[in-house]
Design a protein around this motif. Sequence first.
Motif, mmCIF file in Angstrom:
data_model
loop_
_atom_site.group_PDB
_atom_site.id
_atom_site.type_symbol
_atom_site.label_atom_id
_atom_site.label_comp_id
_atom_site.label_asym_id
_atom_site.label_seq_id
_atom_site.Cartn_x
_atom_site.Cartn_y
_atom_site.Cartn_z
ATOM 1 N N ASP A 68 0.817 -1.210 0.000
ATOM 2 C CA ASP A 68 0.000 0.000 0.000
ATOM 3 C C ASP A 68 0.853 1.263 0.000
ATOM 4 O OD1 ASP A 68 0.779 -0.056 2.649
ATOM 5 O OD2 ASP A 68 -1.238 0.069 3.478
ATOM 6 N N THR A 69 2.066 1.206 0.539
ATOM 7 C CA THR A 69 2.991 2.337 0.502
ATOM 8 C C THR A 69 4.413 1.792 0.343
ATOM 9 O OG1 THR A 69 3.469 2.394 2.870
ATOM 10 C CG2 THR A 69 1.529 3.640 2.127
ATOM 11 N N PRO A 70 5.364 2.651 -0.044
ATOM 12 C CA PRO A 70 6.748 2.181 -0.150
ATOM 13 C C PRO A 70 7.300 1.591 1.152
ATOM 14 C CG PRO A 70 6.513 4.250 -1.314
ATOM 15 C CD PRO A 70 5.213 4.016 -0.570
ATOM 16 N N ALA A 71 6.752 1.990 2.295
ATOM 17 C CA ALA A 71 7.214 1.434 3.571
ATOM 18 C C ALA A 71 7.006 -0.076 3.638
ATOM 19 C CB ALA A 71 6.495 2.112 4.733
ATOM 20 N N CYS A 72 6.058 -0.600 2.868
ATOM 21 C CA CYS A 72 5.833 -2.059 2.828
ATOM 22 C C CYS A 72 7.074 -2.778 2.330
ATOM 23 C CB CYS A 72 4.666 -2.389 1.897
ATOM 24 S SG CYS A 72 3.088 -1.791 2.456
ATOM 25 N N ALA A 96 14.423 5.543 -4.018
ATOM 26 C CA ALA A 96 15.848 5.301 -3.766
ATOM 27 C C ALA A 96 16.085 4.790 -2.350
ATOM 28 C CB ALA A 96 16.646 6.577 -4.026
ATOM 29 N N ALA A 97 15.347 5.305 -1.383
ATOM 30 C CA ALA A 97 15.541 4.857 0.013
ATOM 31 C C ALA A 97 15.281 3.358 0.141
ATOM 32 C CB ALA A 97 14.619 5.630 0.947
ATOM 33 N N ARG A 100 18.123 1.283 -1.700
ATOM 34 C CA ARG A 100 19.375 1.221 -0.930
ATOM 35 C C ARG A 100 19.341 0.173 0.185
ATOM 36 N NH1 ARG A 100 19.365 6.978 -1.858
ATOM 37 N NH2 ARG A 100 18.256 7.326 0.095
ATOM 38 N N LEU A 101 18.193 -0.386 0.485
ATOM 39 C CA LEU A 101 18.084 -1.398 1.538
ATOM 40 C C LEU A 101 18.772 -2.711 1.170
ATOM 41 C CD1 LEU A 101 14.281 -1.034 2.370
ATOM 42 C CD2 LEU A 101 16.210 -0.224 3.764
ATOM 43 N N PHE A 102 18.999 -2.928 -0.120
ATOM 44 C CA PHE A 102 19.457 -4.227 -0.595
ATOM 45 C C PHE A 102 20.943 -4.195 -0.922
ATOM 46 C CE2 PHE A 102 15.009 -3.558 -1.592
ATOM 47 C CZ PHE A 102 14.433 -4.642 -0.940
ATOM 48 N N PRO A 103 21.781 -4.811 -0.085
ATOM 49 C CA PRO A 103 23.225 -4.746 -0.293
ATOM 50 C C PRO A 103 23.686 -5.348 -1.618
ATOM 51 C CG PRO A 103 22.679 -6.283 1.487
ATOM 52 C CD PRO A 103 21.422 -5.580 1.102
ATOM 53 N N ARG A 104 22.915 -6.268 -2.168
ATOM 54 C CA ARG A 104 23.293 -6.874 -3.453
ATOM 55 C C ARG A 104 22.587 -6.229 -4.636
ATOM 56 N NH1 ARG A 104 25.503 -12.511 -3.610
ATOM 57 N NH2 ARG A 104 26.681 -12.615 -1.698
#
Length: 135
Positions: A68-72, A96-97, A100-104
């Motif tokens: 429902d939102t990018p926070a999901c 972008a935020a 950036r959560l995904f190190p790979r």
Amino acid sequence: MKLLLLGATDLTLAVAEALAGMGMTPAGVLSVGRTFRISYQPEPVRNVRWVDLAEWCADAGAAYAAYDTPACISRLAAAVGAEACLVAGWYHMVPAAQRRLFPRGCFGLHASLLPAYRGGAPLNANVRPRQTGNL
């Protein structure tokens, strides 16, 4: 590697099945319903290629969540410990935020060249009939 898959179409299901067939079942799948709202459309959008991925996730042992939102994206990525994200059959921008959560990395499949042919139906909207003869 733990992978988060974002999508809601038959393409998403085909990708999930192909990954599972290679021994890389997504750790989680984030999807939208058959009808949803999107920023550039005043009325709700109906996804004609929609697939209910919740059942596939239950059978495959993958976590499932509705968007429902990018926070999901952040919540499901943290819950499954996702190292990478794959977007296929998705209708929302991934900020972008969240990327950036995904190190790979965060990767996307799209049915056309971006950004020129972006949108919900890029092939339908950007194919022009070939002209023949003098019309």
